[in-house]
Design a protein around this motif. Structure first.
Motif, PDB file in Angstrom:
ATOM      1  N   SER A 208       0.829  -1.210   0.000  1.00 45.80           N
ATOM      2  CA  SER A 208       0.000   0.000   0.000  1.00 45.80           C
ATOM      3  C   SER A 208       0.863   1.260   0.000  1.00 45.80           C
ATOM      4  CB  SER A 208      -0.963  -0.015   1.192  1.00 45.80           C
ATOM      5  OG  SER A 208      -0.270  -0.215   2.421  1.00 45.80           O
ATOM      6  N   VAL A 209       1.586   1.516   1.070  1.00 47.91           N
ATOM      7  CA  VAL A 209       2.349   2.755   1.195  1.00 47.91           C
ATOM      8  C   VAL A 209       3.797   2.545   0.748  1.00 47.91           C
ATOM      9  CG1 VAL A 209       3.165   4.524   2.805  1.00 47.91           C
ATOM     10  CG2 VAL A 209       0.902   3.530   3.098  1.00 47.91           C
ATOM     11  N   ASP A 210       4.229   3.302  -0.250  1.00 53.19           N
ATOM     12  CA  ASP A 210       5.641   3.297  -0.681  1.00 53.19           C
ATOM     13  C   ASP A 210       6.151   1.874  -0.922  1.00 53.19           C
ATOM     14  OD1 ASP A 210       5.254   5.958  -0.029  1.00 53.19           O
ATOM     15  OD2 ASP A 210       6.448   5.902   1.789  1.00 53.19           O
ATOM     16  N   PHE A 211       5.366   1.043  -1.591  1.00 50.28           N
ATOM     17  CA  PHE A 211       5.691  -0.379  -1.556  1.00 50.28           C
ATOM     18  C   PHE A 211       6.750  -0.827  -2.552  1.00 50.28           C
ATOM     19  CE2 PHE A 211       1.788  -0.289  -4.145  1.00 50.28           C
ATOM     20  CZ  PHE A 211       2.006  -1.226  -5.136  1.00 50.28           C
ATOM     21  N   VAL A 212       7.246   0.094  -3.399  1.00 44.92           N
ATOM     22  CA  VAL A 212       8.477  -0.148  -4.153  1.00 44.92           C
ATOM     23  C   VAL A 212       9.325   1.106  -3.966  1.00 44.92           C
ATOM     24  CG1 VAL A 212       9.513  -0.691  -6.378  1.00 44.92           C
ATOM     25  CG2 VAL A 212       7.227  -1.546  -5.848  1.00 44.92           C
ATOM     26  N   PHE A 213      10.434   0.999  -3.243  1.00 44.49           N
ATOM     27  CA  PHE A 213      11.158   2.222  -2.887  1.00 44.49           C
ATOM     28  C   PHE A 213      12.653   1.959  -2.769  1.00 44.49           C
ATOM     29  CE2 PHE A 213      10.878   0.153   1.132  1.00 44.49           C
ATOM     30  CZ  PHE A 213      11.700   0.781   2.049  1.00 44.49           C
ATOM     31  N   GLY A 214      13.432   3.043  -2.717  1.00 48.93           N
ATOM     32  CA  GLY A 214      14.871   2.930  -2.496  1.00 48.93           C
ATOM     33  C   GLY A 214      15.705   3.649  -3.540  1.00 48.93           C
ATOM     34  N   GLY A 215      17.023   3.588  -3.338  1.00 52.55           N
ATOM     35  CA  GLY A 215      17.965   4.303  -4.182  1.00 52.55           C
ATOM     36  C   GLY A 215      18.688   3.438  -5.190  1.00 52.55           C
ATOM     37  N   GLY A 216      18.321   2.164  -5.305  1.00 51.06           N
ATOM     38  CA  GLY A 216      18.984   1.273  -6.247  1.00 51.06           C
ATOM     39  C   GLY A 216      18.507   1.466  -7.675  1.00 51.06           C
ATOM     40  N   ASN A 217      19.092   0.701  -8.570  1.00 49.29           N
ATOM     41  CA  ASN A 217      18.760   0.735  -9.993  1.00 49.29           C
ATOM     42  C   ASN A 217      18.019  -0.563 -10.321  1.00 49.29           C
ATOM     43  OD1 ASN A 217      18.649   0.880 -12.746  1.00 49.29           O
ATOM     44  ND2 ASN A 217      20.843   0.972 -13.082  1.00 49.29           N
ATOM     45  N   ALA A 218      16.693  -0.501 -10.311  1.00 52.55           N
ATOM     46  CA  ALA A 218      15.867  -1.706 -10.460  1.00 52.55           C
ATOM     47  C   ALA A 218      15.005  -1.595 -11.705  1.00 52.55           C
ATOM     48  CB  ALA A 218      14.992  -1.912  -9.229  1.00 52.55           C
ATOM     49  N   LEU A 219      15.012  -2.641 -12.524  1.00 53.26           N
ATOM     50  CA  LEU A 219      14.191  -2.724 -13.719  1.00 53.26           C
ATOM     51  C   LEU A 219      13.124  -3.789 -13.525  1.00 53.26           C
ATOM     52  CD1 LEU A 219      13.541  -2.083 -16.693  1.00 53.26           C
ATOM     53  CD2 LEU A 219      15.321  -3.734 -17.347  1.00 53.26           C
ATOM     54  N   PHE A 220      11.868  -3.435 -13.784  1.00 53.52           N
ATOM     55  CA  PHE A 220      10.736  -4.337 -13.622  1.00 53.52           C
ATOM     56  C   PHE A 220      10.114  -4.583 -14.993  1.00 53.52           C
ATOM     57  CE2 PHE A 220      11.440  -1.899  -9.833  1.00 53.52           C
ATOM     58  CZ  PHE A 220      11.258  -2.787  -8.787  1.00 53.52           C
ATOM     59  N   GLU A 221      10.155  -5.820 -15.449  1.00 51.52           N
ATOM     60  CA  GLU A 221       9.606  -6.174 -16.754  1.00 51.52           C
ATOM     61  C   GLU A 221       8.398  -7.096 -16.579  1.00 51.52           C
ATOM     62  OE1 GLU A 221      12.759  -7.979 -18.959  1.00 51.52           O
ATOM     63  OE2 GLU A 221      13.750  -6.077 -19.409  1.00 51.52           O
ATOM     64  N   ASP A 222       7.258  -6.695 -17.139  1.00 45.61           N
ATOM     65  CA  ASP A 222       6.055  -7.526 -17.144  1.00 45.61           C
ATOM     66  C   ASP A 222       5.649  -7.957 -15.736  1.00 45.61           C
ATOM     67  OD1 ASP A 222       5.914  -7.685 -20.116  1.00 45.61           O
ATOM     68  OD2 ASP A 222       7.804  -8.758 -19.853  1.00 45.61           O
ATOM     69  N   CYS A 223       5.727  -7.037 -14.794  1.00 50.86           N
ATOM     70  CA  CYS A 223       5.361  -7.322 -13.405  1.00 50.86           C
ATOM     71  C   CYS A 223       3.980  -6.739 -13.086  1.00 50.86           C
ATOM     72  CB  CYS A 223       6.393  -6.733 -12.450  1.00 50.86           C
ATOM     73  SG  CYS A 223       8.022  -7.520 -12.526  1.00 50.86           S
ATOM     74  N   GLY A 237      -2.513   5.038  -0.981  1.00 49.10           N
ATOM     75  CA  GLY A 237      -1.113   4.640  -1.005  1.00 49.10           C
ATOM     76  C   GLY A 237      -0.324   5.262  -2.129  1.00 49.10           C
ATOM     77  N   TYR A 238       0.926   4.797  -2.248  1.00 50.96           N
ATOM     78  CA  TYR A 238       1.899   5.290  -3.217  1.00 50.96           C
ATOM     79  C   TYR A 238       2.669   4.078  -3.737  1.00 50.96           C
ATOM     80  CZ  TYR A 238       0.938   9.036   0.119  1.00 50.96           C
ATOM     81  OH  TYR A 238       0.314   9.905   0.968  1.00 50.96           O
ATOM     82  N   VAL A 239       2.897   4.031  -5.034  1.00 52.71           N
ATOM     83  CA  VAL A 239       3.540   2.860  -5.616  1.00 52.71           C
ATOM     84  C   VAL A 239       5.061   2.998  -5.595  1.00 52.71           C
ATOM     85  CG1 VAL A 239       3.691   1.346  -7.632  1.00 52.71           C
ATOM     86  CG2 VAL A 239       1.509   2.429  -7.053  1.00 52.71           C
ATOM     87  N   ALA A 240       5.627   3.879  -6.398  1.00 54.08           N
ATOM     88  CA  ALA A 240       7.088   3.984  -6.564  1.00 54.08           C
ATOM     89  C   ALA A 240       7.630   5.187  -5.812  1.00 54.08           C
ATOM     90  CB  ALA A 240       7.436   4.094  -8.047  1.00 54.08           C
TER      91      ALA A 240
END
Length: 374
Positions: A208-223, A237-240
């Motif tokens: 729900s809240v900030d559920f994908v977060f951080g300072g890394g370099n992340a690629l999400f394909e077909d998720c 809530g907030y996604v990214a």
């Protein structure tokens, strides 16, 4: 003529029976052509590899400087462990995506064995601190009762509320991490992708809240990015929520993803995200890191109507002078391209990627030259 038709029907019947039999094979059989497992996590001893009673014991059996993959089969079951992966080339392979579950239930405001709170950086069910980690066909969850805690808080706040409960954290030392067919489940702060490069393919991330977060370099394909219901909350809530270092070109990049929701979540109640400026300790005090200029991009993603037409929200942080200020979306790097579905809107607050910049979002460019195997 009838004889030929009869033979053809028999061949079709045999082909359908063969396909049906193949479809009913357990996932373990499907992995039979893969390299053998170095360890198996199971309740009872298994033939063919060393058997361990816990995932942590199996990880501890891997070489500290492993240059080849150390493959661990996680059989069906709920494995209640707080895991730290501190050895390179650990590969966790589940026997069943929904049935092989790595779970723990620590929240930031809960106390560690030494009496101090876990905090956001310490509460993860699984923390990765080594390169070349891979997870496949399993689930990772933080089972903390977030909704119950909204009604009856159980601890002193840490940060905004103490209910941050990370399922997976990619911490310092993590790089070239892959996740295929993995379910990540939590509520607030489900996935903390804070370091290195990572690739998520055909995964489901719920929170729900900030559920994908951080300072890394992340690629999400077909998720799938699935928003969960929060009782009594107008802003659901907030996604990214990136805190990308200014020198880093990419942060959280979503390609061909699907933004879905629980049935109870109202329309226009979830933001695409917000930029985070985490507090850091400097020589002249502790305040929001000015080097954090969050980067997030949605490319060719389908969005349900729960996404707010205005797109992004501001987020508060402590300035150098001690005042609480808001980091507005336009001061970060938050963009879209080719959004689709009822949650896709054209508005001045939802900035589009310049067509001349689209070449920057190929997998090779996003992952800075790292090319994972298909």
């Amino acid at each position: 003529m009838n004889h030929d038709v009869s033979k053809q029907r028999r061949r079709l019947l045999q082909a359908s029976l063969t396909a049906a039999a193949a479809a009913t094979l357990p996932p373990l059989r499907a992995a039979a052509t893969a390299p053998p497992f170095d360890a198996i996590v199971a309740r009872t001893p298994q033939p063919g590899a060393r058997t361990f009673a816990s995932v942590g014991e199996a990880i501890a059996a891997a070489p500290m400087e492993g240059r080849a993959p150390f493959r661990i089969l996680v059989t069906r079951g709920r494995w209640h462990e707080k895991l730290v992966v501190d050895r390179p080339n650990i590969h966790l392979v589940g026997e069943d995506r929904s049935g092989s579950v790595l779970t723990f239930d620590a929240a930031a405001g809960m106390k560690r064995p030494d009496g101090e709170p876990w905090g956001t950086w310490g509460c993860a069910s699984v923390t990765v601190r080594a390169p070349d980690f891979r997870a496949q066909r399993l689930a990772i969850e933080n089972a903390f009762d977030y909704v119950g805690n909204l009604a009856t808080p159980k601890f002193e706040p840490i940060g905004p509320n103490g209910a941050q409960a990370v399922a997976l954290m990619l911490d310092a030392g993590a790089d070239r991490c892959e996740f295929d067919d993995v379910d990540l489940s939590g509520h607030q702060d489900t996935l903390f992708a804070d370091a290195g490069r990572s690739l998520f393919r055909s995964c489901r991330i719920s929170g729900s809240v900030d559920f994908v977060f951080g300072g890394g370099n992340a690629l999400f394909e077909d998720c799938e990015l699935h928003s969960r219901f929060r009782p009594g909350k107008e802003r659901q809530g907030y996604v990214a929520v990136p805190c990308t270092p200014a020198r880093q070109p990419h942060g959280l990049t979503f390609l061909r993803c699907r933004l879905s929701r629980d049935a109870l979540i109202p329309d226009a109640s979830v933001a695409l995200g917000r930029a985070w400026r985490p507090g850091r300790t400097f020589a002249d005090g502790k305040y929001g890191d000015p080097d954090a200029v969050g980067a997030a991009a949605y490319l060719s993603c389908w969005m349900d109507a729960h996404i707010d037409p205005k797109g992004w929200d501001a987020m508060g942080y402590t300035a150098r002078d001690g005042k609480r200020v808001m980091l507005e979306p336009e001061l970060a790097r938050l963009f879209e391209h080719d959004s689709r579905g009822p949650g896709a809107h054209q508005s001045p607050t939802r900035r589009q990627i310049d067509p001349t910049q689209l070449a920057m979002y190929t997998r090779e460019r996003v992952l800075a030259g790292w090319m994972p195997e298909a």
